[in-house]
Design a protein around this motif. Structure first.
Motif, short mmCIF file in Angstrom:
data_model
loop_
_atom_site.label_atom_id
_atom_site.label_comp_id
_atom_site.label_asym_id
_atom_site.label_seq_id
_atom_site.Cartn_x
_atom_site.Cartn_y
_atom_site.Cartn_z
N THR A 421 0.74 -0.77 -0.16
CA THR A 421 0.25 -0.17 0.26
C THR A 421 0.87 1.48 -0.12
N VAL A 422 1.92 1.31 0.76
CA VAL A 422 3.12 2.59 0.53
C VAL A 422 4.00 2.52 -1.25
N ASP A 423 3.21 4.09 -1.22
CA ASP A 423 4.11 4.96 -2.75
C ASP A 423 4.78 4.49 -2.81
N LEU A 424 5.54 3.69 -2.94
CA LEU A 424 8.02 4.54 -2.62
C LEU A 424 8.38 5.39 -3.44
N ALA A 425 7.40 5.90 -4.56
CA ALA A 425 8.16 6.93 -5.18
C ALA A 425 7.86 7.81 -3.92
N ARG A 426 7.32 8.01 -2.75
CA ARG A 426 7.81 8.81 -2.25
C ARG A 426 8.64 8.54 -1.08
N ILE A 427 9.38 7.78 -1.19
CA ILE A 427 9.84 7.15 0.32
C ILE A 427 10.99 7.35 -0.09
N GLU A 428 11.64 8.23 1.20
CA GLU A 428 13.03 8.17 0.45
C GLU A 428 14.13 7.31 1.03
N ASP A 429 15.50 6.99 0.73
CA ASP A 429 16.85 6.32 1.04
C ASP A 429 16.90 6.41 2.17
N LYS A 430 17.03 6.21 2.19
CA LYS A 430 17.84 6.35 4.55
C LYS A 430 17.99 5.26 4.63
N VAL A 431 19.32 5.43 5.45
CA VAL A 431 20.19 4.77 6.52
C VAL A 431 19.69 4.49 7.78
N TRP A 432 19.03 4.96 8.60
CA TRP A 432 18.18 5.57 9.49
C TRP A 432 17.36 6.75 9.09
N PRO A 433 15.90 6.65 9.51
CA PRO A 433 15.22 5.16 11.17
C PRO A 433 15.35 3.85 10.19
N PRO A 434 14.98 2.37 10.88
CA PRO A 434 14.02 1.61 10.02
C PRO A 434 13.74 1.91 9.60
N ALA A 435 13.70 1.34 8.35
CA ALA A 435 11.90 1.26 6.98
C ALA A 435 10.59 0.65 7.83
N ALA A 436 9.71 1.56 7.56
CA ALA A 436 8.35 0.35 8.38
C ALA A 436 7.50 0.40 6.90
N TRP A 437 8.29 0.64 5.64
CA TRP A 437 7.76 -0.28 4.47
C TRP A 437 7.56 -1.82 4.47
N ILE A 438 9.17 -1.82 5.02
CA ILE A 438 9.28 -3.84 4.85
C ILE A 438 8.75 -4.49 6.26
N LEU A 439 8.40 -5.10 5.81
CA LEU A 439 7.26 -5.97 6.30
C LEU A 439 8.04 -7.34 7.17
N VAL A 440 6.68 -7.80 8.61
CA VAL A 440 7.58 -8.48 9.58
C VAL A 440 7.83 -9.99 8.68
N ALA A 441 9.43 -10.09 8.86
CA ALA A 441 9.44 -11.52 8.65
C ALA A 441 9.06 -12.51 9.09
#
Length: 455
Positions: A421-441
């Motif tokens: 559901t996340v628009d990745l085009a609006r997500i900035e590539d960052k080293v920190w903080p942890p990426a909330a758009w990555i789902l739980v293992a």
């Protein structure tokens, strides 16, 4: 305070002790020969064109988006100079210039595309960086013949310990990474890989059994975690090195992991006594130094301490990230998590531009090699999403880019890797903080695994 001063005095005396420079020279020669052979192999297999010319899109390291390939002729020139500089390092000809040139060119090539990252490429960069600061050309070099004013054939002991530390980091942290339920209980991903090698003669039929993978998993864990200590102990060193050679020879047969086994076998020679190469040179006598040991560490020794501290901290940085690093991939690289995950995935992008919505396959932009590497790595999935958005951006608007990304990890059932559901085009590539758009293992154990050896 007296006790601390005595400890410091002992460290200073041991670190500044003059020792024979023969083992450092041998390390330089073997390193240079390996790198020369590696460049020739890379070119002969057509990999310059395959990895650095044909791909239309390249994944960038954070902060190095400006690093670009030089085109077919330029990349051939880079690899030619890299091979020549590696050969100059091997023979010790204008050594300082050669090792700096080699490290610069090698680092440039490695920064071109994240999908080409390998642990042993990173190790080569680190060893090259260390060699820049060491006088590895004082013995058995063209420089020593051309410039006979080289003052001494000895080096300070801390220089050898620096290289030993770096080689030790690879083994130790690889062992720490294997201290997990997947590796030690489920024998994964080793069981997956061994089952794919059942065609091997003699032992191939045994590789299908989980019990064999279980035994080899524990062997690999204990080897990685303890081999450095056996190499440091003089009485066990010859046997430990023999075991090391056999271990890496077998891993090369089973897994075909390129030059990594050779690099580790050659690199481990630095654990032997400083004069060990002279035993193979007739009439060569050990150098023990004619001048008293220095009383002060040089400035480069301070850099070595900082370097080692960073190498200790980097593998632990995943502790500040939530979730399983083998799933999220955050803090995965540069941490010596060697051969602890098998991951494959399927990715399809969904682009929405105004009222129009359509799918975009990664194959439209990636080579087969890139697609195989990127499909399980969220940061690369994000980068390609941005590229797709850039391609489809019009004067009027920038499209939304979402993704259906599924991955299988160490033999588990496929699960969603990225929030669709996340628009990745609006997500900035960052080293920190942890990426909330990555789902739980996924929490389930690998399919077909056994909880206990005795069941």
């Amino acid at each position: 305070m007296i006790r601390v001063s005595r400890i410091w005095e002992a460290i200073r005396e041991a670190g500044l002790k003059p020792v024979d420079g023969a083992s450092l020279a041998a390390f330089r020669i073997l390193f240079g020969v390996m790198m020369t052979a590696g460049v020739i192999r890379f070119a002969a297999l057509g990999w310059i064109d395959r990895f650095f010319v044909k791909p239309e899109f390249m994944f960038k390291y954070w902060g190095f988006g400006w690093v670009e390939p030089l085109g077919p002729s330029g990349m051939i020139a880079v690899f030619t100079l890299m091979g020549l500089s590696a050969l100059m390092v091997a023979i010790g000809f204008y050594y300082r210039f050669a090792i700096v040139l080699f490290l610069s060119l090698f680092s440039y090539v490695e920064l071109l595309d994240v999908s080409n990252y390998l642990n042993h490429y990173y190790l080569v960069s680190l060893l090259g960086c260390i060699l820049v600061f060491l006088p590895a050309n004082q013995v058995w070099s063209v420089d020593a013949l051309l410039f006979p004013n080289v003052p001494d054939k000895t080096v300070q002991a801390w220089m050898l310990w620096w290289l030993r530390f770096q080689m030790g980091c690879v083994y130790f942290f690889a062992g720490v990474a294997k201290f997990s339920e997947d590796w030690l209980i489920h024998a994964q991903p080793l069981h997956i890989w061994l089952r794919s090698r059942v065609e091997l003669p003699v032992i191939g039929s045994l590789l299908q059994y989980w019990e064999v993978a279980f035994l080899m998993s524990w062997t690999g864990f204990l080897f990685d975690l303890t081999i450095v200590f056996w190499l440091l102990w003089g009485r066990s060193r010859p046997l430990a090195y023999a075991v090391l050679v056999v271990f890496h020879a077998f891993t090369n047969v089973f897994f075909a992991i390129g030059m990594f086994p050779i690099i580790m076998i050659v690199g481990a020679t630095i654990f032997f006594d400083p004069d060990w190469p002279r035993r193979f040179v007739r009439g060569s006598k050990p150098e023990i130094g004619n001048s008293p040991a220095s009383r002060r560490f040089p400035k480069r020794a301070i850099f070595a301490v900082v370097f080692c501290a960073v190498q200790i901290l980097i593998p632990w940085r995943n502790l500040v990230f939530p979730g399983n690093v083998l799933w999220t991939e955050q803090a995965m690289r540069w941490s010596w998590k060697v051969m602890v995950r098998e991951k494959n995935g399927d990715v399809m992008y969904r682009v929405k531009q105004g009222e129009r919505e359509f799918e975009v396959s990664p194959r439209r932009y990636l080579s087969a090699d890139q697609e195989r590497e990127f499909s399980g790595q969220p940061d690369m999935i994000l980068q390609l999403a941005h590229h797709i958005a850039d391609v489809h951006t019009s004067e009027r608007d920038r499209p939304e880019v979402r993704v259906d990304a599924w991955a299988s990890w160490n033999g588990r059932t496929r699960a969603r890797l990225v929030d669709p559901t996340v628009d990745l085009a609006r997500i900035e590539d960052k080293v920190w903080p942890p990426a909330a758009w990555i789902l739980v293992a996924p929490k389930s154990p690998p399919l077909g695994s056994k909880k206990r050896f005795w069941q």
